[in-house]
Design a protein around this motif. Structure first.
Motif, PDB file in Angstrom:
ATOM      1  N   THR A 193       0.810  -1.223   0.000  1.00  0.00           N
ATOM      2  CA  THR A 193       0.000   0.000   0.000  1.00  0.00           C
ATOM      3  C   THR A 193       0.842   1.272   0.000  1.00  0.00           C
ATOM      4  O   THR A 193       2.011   1.262   0.404  1.00  0.00           O
ATOM      5  CB  THR A 193      -0.926   0.043   1.239  1.00  0.00           C
ATOM      6  OG1 THR A 193      -0.158   0.370   2.421  1.00  0.00           O
ATOM      7  CG2 THR A 193      -1.629  -1.293   1.460  1.00  0.00           C
ATOM      8  N   ASN A 230      -1.515  -1.229  -4.363  1.00  0.00           N
ATOM      9  CA  ASN A 230      -2.630  -0.291  -4.261  1.00  0.00           C
ATOM     10  C   ASN A 230      -2.106   1.042  -3.747  1.00  0.00           C
ATOM     11  O   ASN A 230      -1.741   1.169  -2.577  1.00  0.00           O
ATOM     12  CB  ASN A 230      -3.705  -0.834  -3.316  1.00  0.00           C
ATOM     13  CG  ASN A 230      -4.569  -1.898  -3.972  1.00  0.00           C
ATOM     14  OD1 ASN A 230      -4.424  -2.174  -5.153  1.00  0.00           O
ATOM     15  ND2 ASN A 230      -5.472  -2.499  -3.212  1.00  0.00           N
ATOM     16  N   THR A 231      -2.054   2.014  -4.643  1.00  0.00           N
ATOM     17  CA  THR A 231      -1.461   3.306  -4.308  1.00  0.00           C
ATOM     18  C   THR A 231      -2.472   4.432  -4.410  1.00  0.00           C
ATOM     19  O   THR A 231      -3.309   4.446  -5.327  1.00  0.00           O
ATOM     20  CB  THR A 231      -0.245   3.613  -5.209  1.00  0.00           C
ATOM     21  OG1 THR A 231       0.191   4.958  -4.988  1.00  0.00           O
ATOM     22  CG2 THR A 231      -0.562   3.438  -6.692  1.00  0.00           C
ATOM     23  N   HIS A 261      -6.090   4.146  -5.020  1.00  0.00           N
ATOM     24  CA  HIS A 261      -6.669   3.246  -4.025  1.00  0.00           C
ATOM     25  C   HIS A 261      -5.968   3.488  -2.685  1.00  0.00           C
ATOM     26  O   HIS A 261      -4.750   3.325  -2.579  1.00  0.00           O
ATOM     27  CB  HIS A 261      -6.496   1.786  -4.446  1.00  0.00           C
ATOM     28  CG  HIS A 261      -7.558   1.299  -5.384  1.00  0.00           C
ATOM     29  ND1 HIS A 261      -7.872   1.967  -6.552  1.00  0.00           N
ATOM     30  CD2 HIS A 261      -8.386   0.211  -5.331  1.00  0.00           C
ATOM     31  CE1 HIS A 261      -8.841   1.302  -7.181  1.00  0.00           C
ATOM     32  NE2 HIS A 261      -9.176   0.235  -6.461  1.00  0.00           N
ATOM     33  N   ASN A 262      -6.736   3.860  -1.681  1.00  0.00           N
ATOM     34  CA  ASN A 262      -6.188   4.243  -0.372  1.00  0.00           C
ATOM     35  C   ASN A 262      -6.689   3.300   0.717  1.00  0.00           C
ATOM     36  O   ASN A 262      -7.904   3.098   0.870  1.00  0.00           O
ATOM     37  CB  ASN A 262      -6.594   5.690  -0.050  1.00  0.00           C
ATOM     38  CG  ASN A 262      -6.004   6.177   1.255  1.00  0.00           C
ATOM     39  OD1 ASN A 262      -4.825   5.967   1.519  1.00  0.00           O
ATOM     40  ND2 ASN A 262      -6.827   6.821   2.086  1.00  0.00           N
ATOM     41  N   LEU A 263      -5.760   2.730   1.483  1.00  0.00           N
ATOM     42  CA  LEU A 263      -6.121   1.812   2.576  1.00  0.00           C
ATOM     43  C   LEU A 263      -6.832   2.559   3.696  1.00  0.00           C
ATOM     44  O   LEU A 263      -6.299   3.534   4.242  1.00  0.00           O
ATOM     45  CB  LEU A 263      -4.856   1.140   3.122  1.00  0.00           C
ATOM     46  CG  LEU A 263      -5.061   0.142   4.270  1.00  0.00           C
ATOM     47  CD1 LEU A 263      -5.785  -1.108   3.780  1.00  0.00           C
ATOM     48  CD2 LEU A 263      -3.713  -0.229   4.901  1.00  0.00           C
ATOM     49  N   PHE A 275     -10.089  -0.757   0.883  1.00  0.00           N
ATOM     50  CA  PHE A 275      -9.549   0.416   0.199  1.00  0.00           C
ATOM     51  C   PHE A 275     -10.687   1.299  -0.301  1.00  0.00           C
ATOM     52  O   PHE A 275     -11.727   0.800  -0.746  1.00  0.00           O
ATOM     53  CB  PHE A 275      -8.679  -0.007  -0.985  1.00  0.00           C
ATOM     54  CG  PHE A 275      -7.420  -0.723  -0.588  1.00  0.00           C
ATOM     55  CD1 PHE A 275      -6.218  -0.034  -0.478  1.00  0.00           C
ATOM     56  CD2 PHE A 275      -7.431  -2.088  -0.310  1.00  0.00           C
ATOM     57  CE1 PHE A 275      -5.054  -0.693  -0.107  1.00  0.00           C
ATOM     58  CE2 PHE A 275      -6.277  -2.753   0.068  1.00  0.00           C
ATOM     59  CZ  PHE A 275      -5.081  -2.049   0.174  1.00  0.00           C
ATOM     60  N   VAL A 294       1.940  -2.655   4.950  1.00  0.00           N
ATOM     61  CA  VAL A 294       1.275  -1.366   5.144  1.00  0.00           C
ATOM     62  C   VAL A 294       2.291  -0.236   5.213  1.00  0.00           C
ATOM     63  O   VAL A 294       3.213  -0.260   6.029  1.00  0.00           O
ATOM     64  CB  VAL A 294       0.443  -1.364   6.450  1.00  0.00           C
ATOM     65  CG1 VAL A 294      -0.191   0.009   6.677  1.00  0.00           C
ATOM     66  CG2 VAL A 294      -0.641  -2.440   6.403  1.00  0.00           C
TER      67      VAL A 294
END
Length: 450
Positions: A193, A230-231, A261-263, A275, A294
């Motif tokens: 992430t 996922n960034t 895409h943000n955790l 996300f 993470v």
């Protein structure tokens, strides 16, 4: 020199403060310990707040400038870490212990180590407040407080780290868990992430991804793994030359990248990560994971938020050219805690330290700073256990390369520089104030053509 009970000599604490401010009889007041109901107050020519890479480096430089006994470093931690090594620790290529030294062994002799946290800044009075409401006065202040990890901004963290399959190379507590999760990988999604905040070492979230992919290939598990990045960003890397090279690697190694895409949540008991889609507010997606790395949200240290030395975002408000504070001419900032518009890396700190050293020299002579920081920063992009793309660039996000070769290519030589040469340079030159980045050598390397 023994301490003197001020009240027993009938000197009011405020009188001592006035003496200190005037600069007269400074030596006699420097080690005063005020008893009774008045807090103790100390004075130093230069106070450095923070004992990380930037703080130790500047304390070494300042000691040579103003002399032993006149510089103090305020830092609560007894341990100091070379954090760039944690990428390799999380990938199993280095031991965590090799990244650690005691703070006491790194503070230059003759520099006072004040083992405390900073509680507040009062730049109008040239003082800061530390533990027990004690005040430290200064003639010049250098703020080098670094950046704060904010795992708690992701629902389910940091408590989720008690479960297996999840780690983070950004924390001394969780970096070895990354390596354990990688070793224990069986089958499924390996997710990496990148948060929707400023971060230190913006390349690190994907460095561990490339190492993990290489490890899974080496151990015969790659065909059972989906590697997913996922960034929160809209690009893989901010500098096009290196982004293009990384995208080629991503295609070759069949890595899936989901931009924006943000955790926002980790359900560690179920091995689920949630996300948000930053381009479609309210839309979320749940991913099952077999391994999760993470990169936490990050922000300015709490003491800077809403302080007089910070901008609206909580970062130390300095000139991007000179690193001098925009409002207080005897206050300076360096490193991750500043609002300098460049990547937050140890390489950036090295280049900034050389500029700041010159800035402070001129300010001490009541002259205007002339040296300008060009935004130089470097990110050795580890793409395998013997491969690195050495990204170097400036404020304009243009390559600013040191070597007379194409640094946009994976090279074994650059891996050895990252793994072996840079730690040596950090401990033996940077922290001792003798390394200000590669700028003086760049022209030489390019035979005067660059």
């Amino acid at each position: 020199m023994g301490s003197i009970g001020v009240m027993s000599y009938g000197i009011h604490a405020q009188q001592c403060a006035n003496i200190l401010k005037s600069g007269v009889h400074r030596g006699s007041c420097r080690s005063l310990h005020i008893t009774g109901r008045y807090a103790a107050k100390e004075y130093y020519d230069v106070v450095v707040v923070g004992g990380g890479a930037a703080g130790i480096t500047m304390s070494s430089r300042m000691k040579r400038k103003v002399g032993a006994g006149n510089v103090a470093v305020i830092e609560p931690s007894e341990k100091h870490y070379y954090q760039p090594m944690w990428t390799l620790v999380g990938g199993g290529a280095k031991q965590l212990a090799s990244s650690e030294r005691s703070t006491s062994s790194l503070i230059p002799s003759g520099v006072k180590w004040i083992k405390s946290e900073v509680k507040g800044f009062d730049p109008d009075k040239n003082s800061i407040r530390i533990d027990d409401d004690k005040e430290i006065s200064y003639k010049y202040l250098i703020i080098a407080l670094g950046i704060k990890l904010q795992f708690e901004k992701v629902k389910g963290l940091p408590e989720g780290f008690q479960y297996p399959k999840i780690g983070s190379n950004y924390s001394v507590k969780y970096v070895e868990k990354t390596w354990k999760a990688l070793q224990d990988f069986k089958k499924g999604n390996a997710i990496f992430t990148f948060p929707n905040t400023p971060v230190k070492c913006a390349g690190a979230p994907q460095k561990i991804m490339y190492l993990s992919e290489a490890y899974l290939r080496k151990t015969g598990k790659r065909s059972d793994a989906n590697i997913i990045f996922n960034t929160s960003l809209g690009v893989i890397f901010g500098v096009k030359k290196y982004a293009d090279a990384l995208l080629d690697i991503i295609r070759e190694r069949n890595i899936q990248v989901n931009y924006r895409h943000n955790l926002i949540e980790v359900r560690a008991d179920k091995q689920e990560a949630v996300f948000e889609n930053l381009d479609k507010p309210g839309e979320t997606k749940v991913y099952q994971y077999e391994m999760l790395h993470v990169t936490p949200p990050m922000g300015p240290p709490d003491v800077l938020v809403n302080s007089p030395v910070a901008d609206a975002g909580g970062w130390v408000d300095v000139s991007k050219d000179t690193l001098q504070h925009k409002k207080y001419p005897n206050v300076f900032g360096i490193g991750d805690c500043t609002n300098l518009p460049t990547s937050k890396t140890a390489a950036a700190i090295a280049a900034q330290s050389a500029v700041l050293d010159k800035t402070i020299s001129l300010v001490m002579k009541n002259e205007n700073p002339t040296s300008k920081y060009d935004g130089y920063t470097s990110c050795p992009l580890v793409t395998g256990y013997s491969k690195v793309i050495l990204a170097e660039f400036d404020y304009s996000q243009q390559p600013l390369e040191t070597f007379p070769i194409d640094q946009g290519k994976e090279r074994r030589s650059m891996y050895h520089m990252k793994a072996d040469m840079m730690p040596f340079l950090y401990w033996n030159l940077l922290l001792k104030g003798y390394w200000g980045g590669p700028a003086p050598y760049r022209k030489l390397m390019h035979l005067g053509f660059k």
